[in-house]
Design an enzyme around this catalytic site. Structure first.
Site, mmCIF file in Angstrom:
data_model
loop_
_atom_site.group_PDB
_atom_site.id
_atom_site.type_symbol
_atom_site.label_atom_id
_atom_site.label_comp_id
_atom_site.label_asym_id
_atom_site.label_seq_id
_atom_site.Cartn_x
_atom_site.Cartn_y
_atom_site.Cartn_z
ATOM 1 N N GLN A 254 -12.557 -40.171 3.545
ATOM 2 C CA GLN A 254 -11.740 -41.606 2.709
ATOM 3 C C GLN A 254 -12.338 -42.515 2.312
ATOM 4 O O GLN A 254 -11.937 -43.410 1.793
ATOM 5 C CB GLN A 254 -11.154 -41.951 4.246
ATOM 6 C CG GLN A 254 -9.885 -41.231 5.117
ATOM 7 C CD GLN A 254 -9.345 -41.779 6.597
ATOM 8 O OE1 GLN A 254 -10.023 -41.652 7.295
ATOM 9 N NE2 GLN A 254 -8.156 -42.445 6.109
ATOM 10 N N LEU B 209 -5.110 -44.789 6.595
ATOM 11 C CA LEU B 209 -5.684 -45.496 5.443
ATOM 12 C C LEU B 209 -5.030 -45.106 3.847
ATOM 13 O O LEU B 209 -5.079 -45.738 3.058
ATOM 14 C CB LEU B 209 -7.326 -46.106 6.129
ATOM 15 C CG LEU B 209 -6.883 -46.631 7.514
ATOM 16 C CD1 LEU B 209 -8.105 -47.556 7.979
ATOM 17 C CD2 LEU B 209 -6.045 -48.343 7.001
ATOM 18 N N HIS C 155 -6.735 -36.957 14.416
ATOM 19 C CA HIS C 155 -5.928 -37.008 12.767
ATOM 20 C C HIS C 155 -6.766 -37.164 12.305
ATOM 21 O O HIS C 155 -6.884 -36.327 10.904
ATOM 22 C CB HIS C 155 -4.793 -38.326 13.297
ATOM 23 C CG HIS C 155 -5.231 -38.938 11.787
ATOM 24 N ND1 HIS C 155 -4.132 -39.600 11.536
ATOM 25 C CD2 HIS C 155 -5.847 -39.675 10.863
ATOM 26 C CE1 HIS C 155 -3.611 -39.621 10.329
ATOM 27 N NE2 HIS C 155 -5.727 -39.889 9.343
ATOM 28 N N HIS D 233 -8.586 -34.189 8.917
ATOM 29 C CA HIS D 233 -9.287 -35.375 7.918
ATOM 30 C C HIS D 233 -10.442 -34.136 7.478
ATOM 31 O O HIS D 233 -10.708 -34.486 5.844
ATOM 32 C CB HIS D 233 -9.446 -36.609 7.150
ATOM 33 C CG HIS D 233 -9.081 -37.535 7.481
ATOM 34 N ND1 HIS D 233 -7.972 -37.973 6.235
ATOM 35 C CD2 HIS D 233 -8.263 -38.675 8.219
ATOM 36 C CE1 HIS D 233 -7.542 -38.601 6.402
ATOM 37 N NE2 HIS D 233 -7.457 -39.112 7.099
HETATM 38 O O1 GNR Z 1 -4.941 -46.640 12.018
HETATM 39 C C1 GNR Z 1 -5.460 -45.722 12.125
HETATM 40 N N1 GNR Z 1 -4.284 -45.915 12.784
HETATM 41 C C2 GNR Z 1 -3.608 -43.819 13.681
HETATM 42 C C3 GNR Z 1 -1.965 -44.253 14.200
HETATM 43 C C4 GNR Z 1 -1.437 -43.304 14.458
HETATM 44 C C5 GNR Z 1 -2.296 -41.628 15.004
HETATM 45 C C6 GNR Z 1 -3.295 -42.047 13.292
HETATM 46 C C7 GNR Z 1 -4.051 -43.455 12.995
HETATM 47 S S1 GNR Z 1 -5.463 -43.191 12.187
HETATM 48 C C8 GNR Z 1 -5.655 -44.260 11.085
HETATM 49 C C9 GNR Z 1 -6.422 -44.580 10.525
HETATM 50 C C10 GNR Z 1 -6.801 -43.270 9.120
HETATM 51 O O2 GNR Z 1 -6.360 -43.027 8.363
HETATM 52 N N2 GNR Z 1 -7.883 -42.776 10.092
HETATM 53 O O3 GNR Z 1 -8.354 -41.317 9.193
HETATM 54 NI NI NI Z 2 -6.220 -41.014 8.237
#
Ligand code: GNR
Ligand code: NI
Length: 171
Positions: free
Chosen positions: A51, A95, A136, A140
């Site tokens: 990212q 993000l 999550h 990525h």
């Molecule tokens: O800031 C983030 N909040 C979030 C909320 C619920 C599930 C996953 C996340 S990760 C995210 C930041 C991000 O994009 N990480 O890759």
């Molecule tokens: Ni993310």
């Protein structure tokens, strides 16, 4: 510690598979620190190296609550060893996809093996928000985004909106 610019949808880098980190040296530790600075600045609860434009298998997380002590976590070359059959649903954001949120169902608990910032092997048993965030972020590293779990129609609408915005910005 440097705050780095975030890679935003539809940048093709977000679809790349990140490569393992072979040696934990000062450059890798500096990258971890820059990732944490960038995550706290955003603010977010997690960030994968890709990212900020570095397709390497490292992620940072801090799911501590506002006002509580910070709990920065660094995961290098993370691997999910086990996932629970039980699922949980969280409203997720990313993000790299600013201001878009959707509910995603994932395993409620995961066991993750990784190296920490010092290169020591660790095993973490995660549940709740940490489990969701870890999945999550590991997604990525494999070029997978949370919008891949929503309906195709919604996903295509989100991608279209961000593609238009990127084109408007490029002019
Ligand atoms: O800031 C983030 N909040 C979030 C909320 C619920 C599930 C996953 C996340 S990760 C995210 C930041 C991000 O994009 N990480 O890759
Ligand atoms: Ni993310």
């Amino acid at each position: 510690m440097t705050i780095k610019p975030l890679i935003i949808l539809p940048d093709p880098l977000l679809r790349q598979t990140s490569k393992p980190i072979e040696r934990i040296d000062v450059d890798v530790q500096r990258l971890a620190d820059d990732m944490l600075a960038t995550m706290y600045d955003a603010p977010g609860i997690g960030l994968a190296a890709v990212q900020i434009g570095v397709p390497r298998r490292m992620l940072v997380i801090d799911v501590s609550r506002e006002g509580e002590e910070k709990q920065p976590l660094v995961f290098i070359n993370p691997e999910i060893l086990t996932s629970s059959d039980e699922r949980s649903v969280y409203e997720e954001g990313c993000l790299s996809i600013p201001d878009y949120y959707a509910e995603v169902e994932r395993p409620a608990r995961v066991t993750v093996k990784h190296l920490d910032r010092e290169g020591n092997e660790q095993i973490v048993e995660a549940d709740g928000l940490l489990a969701t965030c870890l999945q999550h972020e590991i997604d990525h590293l494999n070029g997978v985004l949370f919008i891949d779990y929503i309906s195709r129609l919604k996903r295509e609408m989100v991608i279209k909106k961000f593609t238009k915005a990127a084109k408007a910005k490029a002019v």
